[in-house]
Scaffold this motif. Structure first.
Motif, PDB file in Angstrom:
ATOM      1  N   LEU A   1      67.957 126.362  62.969  1.00 56.43           N
ATOM      2  CA  LEU A   1      68.766 125.640  61.995  1.00 56.43           C
ATOM      3  C   LEU A   1      68.266 126.009  60.608  1.00 56.43           C
ATOM      4  CD1 LEU A   1      70.812 123.383  61.194  1.00 56.43           C
ATOM      5  CD2 LEU A   1      68.909 121.775  61.365  1.00 56.43           C
ATOM      6  N   VAL A   2      69.149 126.580  59.801  1.00 52.04           N
ATOM      7  CA  VAL A   2      68.760 126.966  58.440  1.00 52.04           C
ATOM      8  C   VAL A   2      69.701 126.300  57.439  1.00 52.04           C
ATOM      9  CG1 VAL A   2      67.629 129.163  58.976  1.00 52.04           C
ATOM     10  CG2 VAL A   2      70.086 129.118  58.715  1.00 52.04           C
ATOM     11  N   HIS A   3      69.140 125.729  56.386  1.00 55.37           N
ATOM     12  CA  HIS A   3      69.922 125.110  55.322  1.00 55.37           C
ATOM     13  C   HIS A   3      70.234 126.190  54.290  1.00 55.37           C
ATOM     14  CE1 HIS A   3      69.156 121.014  56.821  1.00 55.37           C
ATOM     15  NE2 HIS A   3      68.018 121.539  57.234  1.00 55.37           N
ATOM     16  N   CYS A   4      71.504 126.268  53.868  1.00 59.47           N
ATOM     17  CA  CYS A   4      71.952 127.381  53.021  1.00 59.47           C
ATOM     18  C   CYS A   4      72.821 126.906  51.865  1.00 59.47           C
ATOM     19  CB  CYS A   4      72.802 128.366  53.833  1.00 59.47           C
ATOM     20  SG  CYS A   4      72.169 128.822  55.441  1.00 59.47           S
ATOM     21  N   SER A   5      72.925 127.762  50.864  1.00 67.76           N
ATOM     22  CA  SER A   5      73.905 127.550  49.794  1.00 67.76           C
ATOM     23  C   SER A   5      75.281 127.949  50.329  1.00 67.76           C
ATOM     24  CB  SER A   5      73.567 128.408  48.574  1.00 67.76           C
ATOM     25  OG  SER A   5      73.803 129.777  48.853  1.00 67.76           O
ATOM     26  N   THR A   6      76.339 127.519  49.651  1.00 70.17           N
ATOM     27  CA  THR A   6      77.686 127.888  50.090  1.00 70.17           C
ATOM     28  C   THR A   6      77.913 129.395  49.977  1.00 70.17           C
ATOM     29  OG1 THR A   6      78.527 127.392  47.863  1.00 70.17           O
ATOM     30  CG2 THR A   6      78.714 125.653  49.509  1.00 70.17           C
ATOM     31  N   LYS A   7      77.260 130.035  49.010  1.00 67.79           N
ATOM     32  CA  LYS A   7      77.397 131.482  48.851  1.00 67.79           C
ATOM     33  C   LYS A   7      76.802 132.211  50.060  1.00 67.79           C
ATOM     34  CE  LYS A   7      77.722 131.998  43.808  1.00 67.79           C
ATOM     35  NZ  LYS A   7      78.577 130.844  43.680  1.00 67.79           N
ATOM     36  N   THR A   8      75.650 131.748  50.538  1.00 66.86           N
ATOM     37  CA  THR A   8      75.031 132.364  51.714  1.00 66.86           C
ATOM     38  C   THR A   8      75.883 132.121  52.949  1.00 66.86           C
ATOM     39  OG1 THR A   8      72.751 132.358  50.921  1.00 66.86           O
ATOM     40  CG2 THR A   8      73.048 132.200  53.289  1.00 66.86           C
ATOM     41  N   LEU A   9      76.394 130.913  53.110  1.00 68.68           N
ATOM     42  CA  LEU A   9      77.246 130.620  54.270  1.00 68.68           C
ATOM     43  C   LEU A   9      78.457 131.543  54.303  1.00 68.68           C
ATOM     44  CD1 LEU A   9      77.184 126.703  54.360  1.00 68.68           C
ATOM     45  CD2 LEU A   9      76.280 128.253  56.105  1.00 68.68           C
ATOM     46  N   ALA A  10      79.046 131.790  53.137  1.00 67.39           N
ATOM     47  CA  ALA A  10      80.217 132.671  53.063  1.00 67.39           C
ATOM     48  C   ALA A  10      79.835 134.108  53.422  1.00 67.39           C
ATOM     49  CB  ALA A  10      80.820 132.624  51.668  1.00 67.39           C
ATOM     50  N   ALA A  11      78.634 134.523  53.019  1.00 65.17           N
ATOM     51  CA  ALA A  11      78.202 135.898  53.268  1.00 65.17           C
ATOM     52  C   ALA A  11      77.824 136.147  54.726  1.00 65.17           C
ATOM     53  CB  ALA A  11      77.011 136.242  52.363  1.00 65.17           C
ATOM     54  N   LEU A  12      77.515 135.080  55.463  1.00 65.94           N
ATOM     55  CA  LEU A  12      77.078 135.248  56.851  1.00 65.94           C
ATOM     56  C   LEU A  12      78.209 135.672  57.777  1.00 65.94           C
ATOM     57  CD1 LEU A  12      74.614 132.248  57.354  1.00 65.94           C
ATOM     58  CD2 LEU A  12      74.056 134.676  57.151  1.00 65.94           C
ATOM     59  N   GLY A  13      79.458 135.451  57.355  1.00 69.99           N
ATOM     60  CA  GLY A  13      80.583 135.848  58.187  1.00 69.99           C
ATOM     61  C   GLY A  13      81.048 134.729  59.102  1.00 69.99           C
ATOM     62  N   SER A  14      81.657 135.107  60.229  1.00 68.16           N
ATOM     63  CA  SER A  14      82.238 134.136  61.153  1.00 68.16           C
ATOM     64  C   SER A  14      81.295 133.868  62.321  1.00 68.16           C
ATOM     65  CB  SER A  14      83.568 134.664  61.701  1.00 68.16           C
ATOM     66  OG  SER A  14      84.450 134.978  60.648  1.00 68.16           O
ATOM     67  N   VAL A  15      81.509 132.727  62.972  1.00 68.80           N
ATOM     68  CA  VAL A  15      80.718 132.386  64.156  1.00 68.80           C
ATOM     69  C   VAL A  15      80.868 133.500  65.188  1.00 68.80           C
ATOM     70  CG1 VAL A  15      80.563 130.797  66.117  1.00 68.80           C
ATOM     71  CG2 VAL A  15      80.818 129.892  63.800  1.00 68.80           C
TER      72      VAL A  15
ATOM     73  N   ASN B   1      56.509 114.609  56.259  1.00 67.70           N
ATOM     74  CA  ASN B   1      57.380 114.093  57.318  1.00 67.70           C
ATOM     75  C   ASN B   1      58.591 114.984  57.611  1.00 67.70           C
ATOM     76  OD1 ASN B   1      58.749 113.680  54.964  1.00 67.70           O
ATOM     77  ND2 ASN B   1      58.777 111.450  55.082  1.00 67.70           N
ATOM     78  N   ASP B   2      58.558 116.229  57.170  1.00 71.71           N
ATOM     79  CA  ASP B   2      59.712 117.093  57.390  1.00 71.71           C
ATOM     80  C   ASP B   2      59.299 118.556  57.427  1.00 71.71           C
ATOM     81  OD1 ASP B   2      62.376 117.771  57.740  1.00 71.71           O
ATOM     82  OD2 ASP B   2      62.796 117.872  55.597  1.00 71.71           O
ATOM     83  N   MET B   3      60.050 119.333  58.179  1.00 74.91           N
ATOM     84  CA  MET B   3      59.868 120.789  58.191  1.00 74.91           C
ATOM     85  C   MET B   3      61.262 121.389  58.243  1.00 74.91           C
ATOM     86  SD  MET B   3      57.973 123.228  61.003  1.00 74.91           S
ATOM     87  CE  MET B   3      56.416 122.363  60.887  1.00 74.91           C
ATOM     88  N   ARG B   4      61.599 122.204  57.250  1.00 71.29           N
ATOM     89  CA  ARG B   4      62.944 122.764  57.244  1.00 71.29           C
ATOM     90  C   ARG B   4      62.922 124.230  56.865  1.00 71.29           C
ATOM     91  NH1 ARG B   4      66.987 120.042  53.381  1.00 71.29           N
ATOM     92  NH2 ARG B   4      66.574 118.295  54.742  1.00 71.29           N
ATOM     93  N   LEU B   5      63.883 124.947  57.426  1.00 71.67           N
ATOM     94  CA  LEU B   5      64.024 126.372  57.176  1.00 71.67           C
ATOM     95  C   LEU B   5      65.208 126.555  56.243  1.00 71.67           C
ATOM     96  CD1 LEU B   5      62.478 128.837  58.279  1.00 71.67           C
ATOM     97  CD2 LEU B   5      64.220 129.041  60.058  1.00 71.67           C
ATOM     98  N   LEU B   6      64.988 127.221  55.108  1.00 70.69           N
ATOM     99  CA  LEU B   6      66.049 127.508  54.146  1.00 70.69           C
ATOM    100  C   LEU B   6      66.469 128.953  54.319  1.00 70.69           C
ATOM    101  CD1 LEU B   6      66.460 124.925  52.451  1.00 70.69           C
ATOM    102  CD2 LEU B   6      64.032 125.265  52.859  1.00 70.69           C
ATOM    103  N   GLY B   7      67.778 129.214  54.280  1.00 70.76           N
ATOM    104  CA  GLY B   7      68.261 130.568  54.516  1.00 70.76           C
ATOM    105  C   GLY B   7      69.010 131.145  53.329  1.00 70.76           C
ATOM    106  N   PHE B   8      68.875 132.475  53.150  1.00 73.92           N
ATOM    107  CA  PHE B   8      69.470 133.159  51.990  1.00 73.92           C
ATOM    108  C   PHE B   8      70.022 134.516  52.406  1.00 73.92           C
ATOM    109  CE2 PHE B   8      65.758 130.644  50.978  1.00 73.92           C
ATOM    110  CZ  PHE B   8      66.283 129.711  50.094  1.00 73.92           C
ATOM    111  N   ALA B   9      71.229 134.830  51.921  1.00 69.65           N
ATOM    112  CA  ALA B   9      71.847 136.118  52.247  1.00 69.65           C
ATOM    113  C   ALA B   9      71.123 137.267  51.562  1.00 69.65           C
ATOM    114  CB  ALA B   9      73.316 136.113  51.847  1.00 69.65           C
ATOM    115  N   GLU B  10      70.503 136.986  50.418  1.00 64.85           N
ATOM    116  CA  GLU B  10      69.815 138.028  49.647  1.00 64.85           C
ATOM    117  C   GLU B  10      68.389 137.592  49.345  1.00 64.85           C
ATOM    118  OE1 GLU B  10      72.236 137.577  46.319  1.00 64.85           O
ATOM    119  OE2 GLU B  10      73.942 138.711  47.100  1.00 64.85           O
TER     120      GLU B  10
END
Length: 201
Positions: A27-41, A56-65
């Motif tokens: 599970l990666v949290h992303c910006s809308t720009k990264t989500l758009a760049a990832l393509g389709s399911v 109290n938290d551990m999260r993975l952030l994702g980036f297209a670039e």
């Protein structure tokens, strides 16, 4: 630390995606720009990541670039800017626009992002003004170190070169040069053919 994931896009939400890497869903949290760049399911994708760990938290952030990830780290170093605010800023502005806004002291542009008031926007541009010039930005043409958006012909071409044994940075640079030569609408086959010559030359 997990720095990059390569797999298939399994599911997406408003500000997150699940990337399946050999049967493990990240599970990666992303910006809308990264989500758009990832393509389709179901598409193959590569995403640069940053792991944030708190009490109290551990999260993975994702980036297209990688440039977007660099800016995320810079933004979260400013007091009052957490991961959600940083992603909101990166959703509202491209890395090139963000670099230009900080360099020019343009707080109004940064304040366009959800959850960013004038006071916080002012603090961001003031603290990052001196650092902005050295940061990468991908606006129209992009700069060295740009990673092709996942899901397109260029991303497939980069992946093909990597499968042939070329290092990711070499593959991305060769495909970028091939795209400059062939134009935006170039197909995957043509990109691979020209990029191979560039990479081997």
């Amino acid at each position: 630390m997990i720095a990059k994931l390569t797999g298939r896009l399994d599911e997406t939400g408003e500000d997150w995606a699940i990337v399946d890497v050999q049967g493990v869903g990240y599970l990666v949290h992303c910006s809308t720009k990264t989500l758009a760049a990832l393509g389709s399911v179901g598409d193959a994708c590569t995403i640069h990541t940053d792991l944030q760990v708190s009490e109290n938290d551990m999260r993975l952030l994702g980036f297209a670039e990688s440039a977007e990830r660099d800016w995320f780290r810079l933004l979260t170093g400013v007091q009052g800017v957490g991961s959600k605010v940083a992603l909101a800023i990166l959703s509202a502005l491209s890395t090139g626009e963000l670099r230009d806004a900080c360099a020019a002291g343009d707080a109004a542009s940064v304040a366009r992002a959800n959850g960013v008031g004038p006071k916080l926007a002012g603090r961001i541009v003031n603290e990052l003004k001196d650092k902005a010039g050295a940061m990468p930005g991908v606006a129209g043409g992009g700069t060295g170190g740009t990673v092709m958006p996942a899901g397109g012909a260029s991303a497939d071409a980069v992946s093909a070169l990597q499968n042939l044994g070329f290092k990711p940075a070499v593959a991305a640079q060769a495909v970028a040069r091939a795209q400059e030569e062939l134009g935006e609408g170039a197909g995957e086959g043509d990109l691979i053919r020209v990029a191979l010559k560039k990479a081997a030359g």
